[in-house]
Structures are given as structure tokens and as C-alpha cells.
Design an enzyme around this catalytic site. Structure first.
Site, short mmCIF file in Angstrom:
data_model
loop_
_atom_site.label_atom_id
_atom_site.label_comp_id
_atom_site.label_asym_id
_atom_site.label_seq_id
_atom_site.Cartn_x
_atom_site.Cartn_y
_atom_site.Cartn_z
N TRP A 1 -15.94 1.55 -2.42
CA TRP A 1 -16.24 2.76 -1.67
C TRP A 1 -16.97 2.40 -0.36
CZ3 TRP A 1 -21.12 4.72 -0.37
CH2 TRP A 1 -21.09 5.97 0.26
N ASP B 1 -15.59 21.79 5.33
CA ASP B 1 -15.62 20.86 4.19
C ASP B 1 -16.36 21.50 3.02
OD1 ASP B 1 -16.21 18.12 2.74
OD2 ASP B 1 -14.87 17.59 4.38
N ASP B 2 -16.90 20.68 2.16
CA ASP B 2 -17.54 21.08 0.90
C ASP B 2 -18.64 22.13 1.13
OD1 ASP B 2 -18.35 21.01 -1.73
OD2 ASP B 2 -18.71 18.84 -1.77
N ARG C 1 -21.26 11.74 -9.99
CA ARG C 1 -21.57 12.79 -9.01
C ARG C 1 -21.69 14.15 -9.73
NH1 ARG C 1 -18.81 15.33 -3.60
NH2 ARG C 1 -20.46 14.81 -2.16
N LYS D 1 -7.90 19.91 2.76
CA LYS D 1 -8.39 18.55 2.52
C LYS D 1 -8.63 18.45 1.01
CE LYS D 1 -12.26 15.42 3.35
NZ LYS D 1 -13.50 15.20 4.10
N TRP D 2 -7.77 17.71 0.35
CA TRP D 2 -7.79 17.60 -1.12
C TRP D 2 -8.59 16.35 -1.48
CZ3 TRP D 2 -3.77 19.82 -4.78
CH2 TRP D 2 -3.98 19.38 -6.10
N ASP D 3 -9.76 16.56 -2.04
CA ASP D 3 -10.68 15.46 -2.31
C ASP D 3 -10.66 15.13 -3.81
OD1 ASP D 3 -12.67 13.58 -1.85
OD2 ASP D 3 -14.07 14.99 -0.92
N ASN E 1 -13.53 12.94 -6.09
CA ASN E 1 -14.72 12.13 -5.89
C ASN E 1 -15.18 11.29 -7.07
OD1 ASN E 1 -15.69 12.34 -3.13
ND2 ASN E 1 -15.57 14.53 -3.52
N CYS F 1 -7.84 12.75 0.18
CA CYS F 1 -9.14 12.08 0.30
C CYS F 1 -9.59 11.78 -1.12
CB CYS F 1 -10.12 13.03 1.00
SG CYS F 1 -11.81 12.44 0.99
N ASP G 1 -15.15 6.89 3.71
CA ASP G 1 -16.34 7.69 4.03
C ASP G 1 -17.21 6.96 5.04
OD1 ASP G 1 -15.89 9.92 2.55
OD2 ASP G 1 -17.08 9.31 0.82
C1 DGJ Z 1 -16.17 12.90 -0.05
C2 DGJ Z 1 -15.36 12.91 1.20
O1 DGJ Z 1 -14.85 11.65 1.47
C3 DGJ Z 1 -16.22 13.45 2.34
O2 DGJ Z 1 -15.50 13.40 3.54
C4 DGJ Z 1 -16.62 14.85 2.00
O3 DGJ Z 1 -15.48 15.67 1.95
C5 DGJ Z 1 -17.36 14.88 0.68
N1 DGJ Z 1 -16.60 14.24 -0.36
C6 DGJ Z 1 -17.67 16.30 0.28
O4 DGJ Z 1 -18.22 16.39 -0.95
#
Ligand code: DGJ
Length: 726
Positions: free
Chosen positions: A190, A357-358, A434, A467-469, A471, A517, A539
Site C-alpha cells: 500500500w 469522495d468518502d 479499517r 469512484k468504486w473503492d 479498502n 480504486c 494513495d
Molecule cells: C482510499 C482511497 O484510495 C482514497 O483515495 C479515498 O477514497 C479513501 N479510500 C476514502 O476512504
């Protein structure tokens, strides 16, 4: 592209016939503008590789296969025969392409040619076990002008009893027999993705893989192999990229018999895929190519292929717009007034797509709550998202929205209603990363729910971009409802359902664009790229770190999909401060975005940024759709230089960066590439950091005498735009 220089191929009528078969010798020849791939059917029925490399034109050159010579009882002939798709059976001890266990426990699998079918650029070859109807169809698709061959397999249980697949690979590729090969691959973690590694291939096996359920930051499913003598612009390079966004594996094996074999497909770790009689499993596609023009040639070929055949919209796709993203500016602290204020400032810079974003939904004030509840937070957006979107649209920008559909926080209405929807083993802990868990997308009800949520958002609001994240990786991969025999199908079904949601969304909302993402570059591969318009490469937005991340990324992936933002200094990752121009020049080598807190910018910052955004719009077609020449590597010295040449050859742009000069020594002369030696180019330095003052220079001069940029300070950067004089 202006290549396809292969006169031999034209002479041989290649484009009329990219796949040929000689019945007398039972050999196939697949040919593209840059490569040929040959295989044959041996007397024992095995399908074996004969050749992969530079183009061949004479089918008559290919020999009929004969059995290899057995060296000893410990070195059976099968070990020396390059089987295209080896089953695990008989006297084969290397990495198999397919390993199964039948219900009665029989695990032996020896595959023989049955038939084949050529239709245009497609070749299907049927194989079957020597005894029962375990049936394999090998799919080959040749992209003649693009220099790529794609391979995949369908495995069908034609027997009357159930069987379980323990390993299913898309393909095995073979380098010409020899030693001294080097493997290049992309590894990382990461915030430090796609670091390029090149190392000798020794006897034994090297494994590149993901066991995390997504493509992962650890390795990208790409490889390049050379004979130890290739560089950016010369030398033979064999390369491949796997189209799979879940657990994947590429093994690179060198045997004692001078074979170098690359096998790739589903990761066989924790893999178990039962097939009832009549059922089948399709592997992902594994794309392969060859370039005689070094690593630069290999990556230009792959970029071109991605732009033409993988990315949505193909060659006609619109150029990526300049984007603003709120994340680094406001994190979770988004609301209508704050986003409107940022949008106004972004629009004034020339931004075309404003992405919130978020933080906009549910009880999402930090990363502890809200994931799963995809309704606007009533305190932050009392009248829903419409007022914000209207104002963004009124400013002339499209609107984009962040989502993380696969995830759920324990503190969410969704989890309270459906605790059984997350991936878990009954009665075992559900690890949180997270503070979130992963929804079991393999379940059809979860898939339908997620599709419904996204479809509603895209229907209720004029959203141009999602933007489909994602994490976190998967963990404790249980699927209690599926039962012990089937639950490991999750690894495959999860990804297939992800693809299905994306495909359906795109079909129902044709103007909707999607960014992949996964905490940065955790889900970048040719499978997801077929379904998304951009990816977030990392990131890590420190511009200097990005030079390497982007250079690694560029080995495998086209610039147009690489979202890259200008963000604030000192950078949050490492505290580094570089100038705003430097940050722009790095980000302009992908799809330019801005992620700064514009409320903190000075008038001078706005002036610089406005100029840079205008510059980006002038050159983005060249960067996004052109050919990349990596002139100086960020791994080699203190100068990094990249040059892009537009697809029509009319414009070229040079970017140069220096990170730590000493003794006031000049940067090396930069010799350009890919220009027409006889053409004249108008030379425009964006900031007078160019020693050459001639308003025009010939392509010959630019490529042979070169340019001298004046980069004095640490973290100094410049760009030169060359427009061909007609
Ligand atoms: C991880 C992404 O890579 C960031 O750009 C951002 O969207 C955050 N998540 C939001 O929680």
C-alpha cells in the site's frame, strides 16, 4: 499506431490469415505484426508449444513434432515436452495447468488433442483426458495488428461423476529453450505500488500472486522476460498480463532442461471448484506478446492493446477529463456548502469533473461507521445530493461520487439487518480492517442488493462517474450457506459477480464512468480494466514517490487510465514538499486530477494551476493516447525523463524531473525518440528551462543531438512541447 513495419507479414497475407494449420505436420502458426506463436500435435496426441518470438512467415518451416528423448527414468520425456496445457497426470512433475480430483479419488489427468476450429482470429482447440470426458477447450485469440495473443481455457466435466478442480490455469507459456533469462515484475505494498524488479531466473520457481481476494498491492499480474540483454529500446522481451481481479498466480519456472515456463490463472492456493456432470469453469484470459524493441516496445504494445481492446470505448473513448477529488481536502468532513465552495474554485481552474469522495452517506463521520448505508447523510446534505450536483453541473462540470459497495461497518443499518451477508466462517471471528468487513458478493442476493443500490444512485442523480473503492482484502473466506464442498467457489464467484454488477451498471447507464480504486492501486489488472475508465494508482500522492510508482505502472498499463492528483504539501505520506509545477508535471502524465484543499491556495497557486490545467488540455491527447518513451528511469539516477509521442505523430511532450543535484552539474543531454527525423518541430519550453533557444528543430536533431534542460534545484522539473510544423 504508426508501426506494423513487418513487410514479411504483408507479403504472406498475414492479415487475411492470422491463424494457419498444416494438416500434414499437424502444426499451427499464429502470427501478429510483432510476434508468432507456434504449436503442434505430437504423435501421442499431446499439444505442444514449438515457438514464441519474432514473426515467422513460412508455415513450411515448422517441423512435425516427435517425442522428446528420455534422459533417464528420473527425467521422463514429458518433462522436456512443452505442453500447452499440461494436466497433472502421468509422469509430469512441473506446474500443471489443470489438476483435478474425481469423486472416486482418481486424480490422473492426461490430455490429448481431439479437434480444433479456426474462425477468423479465433482458434479453439479441444483436448480430452485419455480415458474419460474431462474436456478442455483452449481458446486462442490473435490480435494481428496489435501484437497480442490471448489465451484462456474452459474446463468441462463431461463425465457422469462429479469432479473437483484443484488448479485451473489460463495458459502455460514457454520461452525459447535457454538460460540467462531475466524476469521483470511489479511488486509493492500500500502507498508503494508497482515497483519494478528485474532479477535473474534461476532453476526453481518464482511465484507472483495474490491470496487476498483482490488483485492486490503486492504484485501486479504482469511479467516480462528477456534474455538478459534487453533495455528500454532494444532486445527481445516476452510479456504477459492476466485479466483477473481476485486470487491469481503467475509462476515462472526454470527446469533443469533449459525450459523457462510461465503458468498463470486462478491461484491454486485454497482453490477447490467442484463441477457436477455437465458443468464447466472458464479461466480468466492471459494476454501475451513479444517485442524485439525492448521493454519500451513491450509496454507500448500493451498500452496500445489496452486502449484498443480492453478499455471501455476502445480507440474512440473520450479523453479523460481533468478531475477534482475532495478526499485529501476534506476527508470525511463533506457537506453541501463546503463541497459547493470547492466546486466553484475547481471550476475556475478548468476542472471538468468534480468528485465527492468518502463521507457523504449514512453515519459516516470517520471510518468507524456508515459503510453499507448508501443514503445521503441528512445533516450534511439535508436536501439530498441534488442541490450539490445541480450546482456542480451549473458550473459546467460533471459530478462524480465515491462508493465502497463491497464493504460494511458493524455500525451500519445494513449490518444490523444482514449480519449473515459478510464473508465469515460460522462461530469464528470476523476480522475487521479499517473497522470494516467484506460483504459476500459471491451470494446472488448480495449481488442484487449492491446492483440495486448503485442503480438507484445512478438513476436518482445525474452521476457521471463513480469512484468504486475497496479498502481491505478478504479474510476468513467462509460461505456457510454454500456448504463445505462448494464454499471455496467464493474466490471465483465473488469476482464474477463484481464484474457482473459493473457490466450491468454500464449497460443500463451508458454514460456512467467508473474508477477502480482499492486503497490506491490494489485492483488494477486487465479484468477490471475492461470495465472501468480510470484507476487510482496509489494513495501515495507525493509527486517524487509517484515517479517510480508511475514508471512501474507504465510497464503494464496505459497512461490514460492512471488517475494522478496534485495534492498539498508537505505531503501527508512523507512530509516532502515539492513545487506546485513539479506536482502538476508528474500528475499530467496520467489522467490529471487535483486533490488539494483549494481553500488554502494562494493567488499564485491558482495562477500556476490554471496555466497547468490549460497546458494539460493541450497535450493530454498525446499523453493519454500516444506512445511512451521512458528516456531516463527514476530508479537509475537523479534525472527522470519521459517522452510521449501522439498517435498521429503531430505532437510530442518531454517531461523531465531532477531530485538532487550536486556540484551544480548539468543534467545529461536528453535524446528524444519516436519522431520523424525529416520533420521540423516547433519547440516550446513551458518555463524557459531549456538551453536550446532555436524556435524549431528537426526530428533528426532532437533524436541525435538532443535537448539540454536546465534543472538546478532539488526537485526541479520542466516540460517541453514539440509540435510538428506542417
Ligand atoms: C482510499 C482511497 O484510495 C482514497 O483515495 C479515498 O477514497 C479513501 N479510500 C476514502 O476512504
Amino acid at each position: 499506431m504508426r508501426r506494423i513495419p513487418i513487410f514479411l507479414l504483408l507479403a504472406s497475407g498475414l492479415f487475411a490469415q492470422s491463424i494457419r494449420f498444416a494438416a500434414d505436420r499437424q502444426v499451427f502458426l499464429l502470427t501478429t505484426s510483432q510476434s508468432s506463436y507456434a504449436m503442434g500435435i505430437a504423435p501421442d496426441g499431446s499439444l505442444r508449444n514449438i515457438y514464441w518470438g519474432a514473426p515467422l512467415w513460412s508455415l513450411d518451416d515448422l517441423p512435425a513434432l516427435t517425442p522428446a528423448r528420455e534422459l533417464s527414468s528420473f527425467d521422463p520425456r514429458q518433462m522436456m515436452e512443452n505442453e500447452e496445457f499440461p494436466g497433472w497426470g502421468g509422469t509430469r512433475y512441473y506446474e500443471p495447468a489443470l489438476k483435478i480430483v474425481r469423486e472416486d479419488g482418481d486424480r490422473d489427468l492426461v490430455l490429448q488433442y481431439v479437434s480444433h476450429r479456426i474462425a477468423g482470429n479465433d482458434l479453439d482447440i479441444s483436448l480430452k483426458d485419455i480415458r474419460d470426458s474431462v474436456e478442455i477447450t483452449l481458446h486462442y485469440r490473435v490480435y494481428p495488428e496489435l501484437g497480442i495473443v490471448s489465451r484462456s481455457a474452459t474446463i468441462r466435466n463431461g463425465t457422469p461423476q462429479p469432479l473437483t478442480i484443484e488448479s485451473a490455469q489460463a495458459a502455460a507459456w514457454y520461452m525459447p529453450a535457454g538460460a540467462g533469462y531475466q524476469l521483470s515484475y511489479l511488486s509493492g505494498r500500500w502507498a508503494a505500488e508497482t515497483q519494478l524488479v528485474r532479477e535473474p531466473i534461476h532453476e526453481g520457481m518464482k511465484v507472483l500472486e495474490s491470496r487476498k481476494g483482490h488483485t492486490s498491492h503486492g504484485f501486479n499480474p504482469w511479467f516480462a522476460i528477456d534474455q538478459g540483454d534487453a533495455n528500454e529500446e532494444s532486445g527481445r522481451v516476452w510479456f504477459g498480463a492476466l485479466a483477473w481481479s481476485g486470487n491469481w498466480r503467475i509462476t515462472v519456472e526454470q527446469t533443469p532442461y533449459r525450459q523457462v515456463r510461465v503458468t498463470g490463472g486462478f491461484n491454486s492456493f485454497d482453490f477447490s471448484y467442484p463441477l457436477k456432470p455437465g458443468e464447466s469453469l472458464d479461466t480468466p484470459a492471459f494476454y501475451g506478446g513479444f517485442s524485439a524493441a525492448g521493454f519500451g516496445g513491450a509496454s507500448r504494445t500493451l498500452h496500445h492493446f489496452e486502449r484498443e481492446r480492453i478499455l471501455p470505448g476502445g480507440a474512440g473513448a473520450r479523453l479523460r477529463p481533468v478531475l477534482y477529488n475532495s478526499w485529501e481536502a476534506t476527508e470525511f468532513d463533506v457537506d453541501e456548502a463546503g463541497q459547493k465552495a470547492l466546486a466553484g474554485k475547481a471550476a475556475a481552474l478548468g476542472v471538468e469533473l468534480f468528485v465527492m469522495d468518502d463521507g457523504w452517506f449514512g453515519a459516516r463521520n470517520d471510518d468507524h461507521a456508515g459503510l453499507g448505508d448508501w443514503v445521503p447523510n441528512p445533516r450534511k446534505f439535508p436536501n439530498g445530493l441534488k442541490p450539490l450536483i445541480d450546482s456542480v453541473n451549473a458550473l459546467g462540470m460533471d459530478f462524480g461520487l465515491w462508493v465502497e459497495p463491497e464493504m460494511v461497518n458493524a455500525d451500519s443499518d445494513l449490518y444490523r439487518a444482514h449480519p449473515d451477508w459478510v464473508i465469515h466462517f460460522d462461530g469464528r471471528p470476523r476480522s475487521e480492517l479499517r473497522t470494516q468487513m467484506v460483504l459476500n458478493l459471491a451470494r446472488d442476493d448480495v449481488r442484487e442488493y449492491i446492483f440495486g443500490v448503485l442503480d438507484k444512485l445512478a438513476t436518482d442523480y445525474p452521476i457521471r462517474y463513480l469512484k468504486w473503492d475497496m479498502n481491505r482484502p478478504l479474510s476468513e473466506p467462509g460461505w456457510p450457506e454454500a456448504g463445505p464442498a462448494d464454499e471455496r467457489k467464493l474466490w471465483v464467484a465473488y469476482v464474477r459477480n463484481l464484474y457482473r454488477i459493473l457490466d450491468r451498471l454500464r449497460a443500463k447507464h451508458p454514460s456512467l464512468e467508473i474508477e477502480s480504486c482499492s486503497g490506491g492501486g490494489g485492483r488494477v489488472d486487465l479484468g477490471i480494466l475492461e470495465r472501468v475508465n480510470e484507476v487510482w494508482a496509489s494513495d501515495n500522492t507525493d509527486a517524487f514517490d509517484r515517479l517510480r510508482i508511475q514508471a512501474g505502472f507504465s510497464q503494464a498499463h496505459a497512461a490514460r487510465i492512471m488517475s494522478a492528483w496534485v495534492t498539498d504539501i508537505p505531503n501527508w505520506v512523507d512530509g516532502r514538499s515539492v513545487s506546485l509545477s513539479y506536482r502538476f508535471l508528474v500528475a499530467m502524465q496520467g489522467a490529471l486530477g487535483i486533490g488539494s484543499n483549494l481553500n488554502k491556495w494562494t493567488t499564485e497557486d491558482f495562477a500556476t494551476a490554471t496555466k497547468m490545467v490549460a497546458l494539460d488540455k493541450r497535450i493530454r491527447a498525446t499523453v493519454q493516447n500516444g506512445d511512451l518513451f521512458r528516456l531516463f528511469s527514476p530508479w537509475a539516477g537523479d534525472l527522470t525523463a519521459n517522452q510521449y509521442v501522439g498517435a498521429d505523430g503531430r505532437q510530442s511532450v518531454l517531461f523531465a524531473f531532477r531530485h538532487s543535484q550536486q556540484y551544480n552539474s548539468p543534467v545529461p543531454t536528453i535524446r528524444l525518440r519516436g519522431l520523424d527525423p525529416r520533420a521540423m518541430y516547433r519547440v516550446e519550453s513551458i518555463d524557459r528551462k531549456l538551453a536550446e533557444k532555436q524556435p524549431q528543430l528537426s526530428g533528426a536533431y532532437l533524436m541525435e543531438a538532443g535537448l539540454n534542460v536546465i534543472l538546478r534545484a532539488d526537485f526541479d522539473a520542466t516540460a517541453v512541447v514539440l509540435d510538428r510544423v506542417e
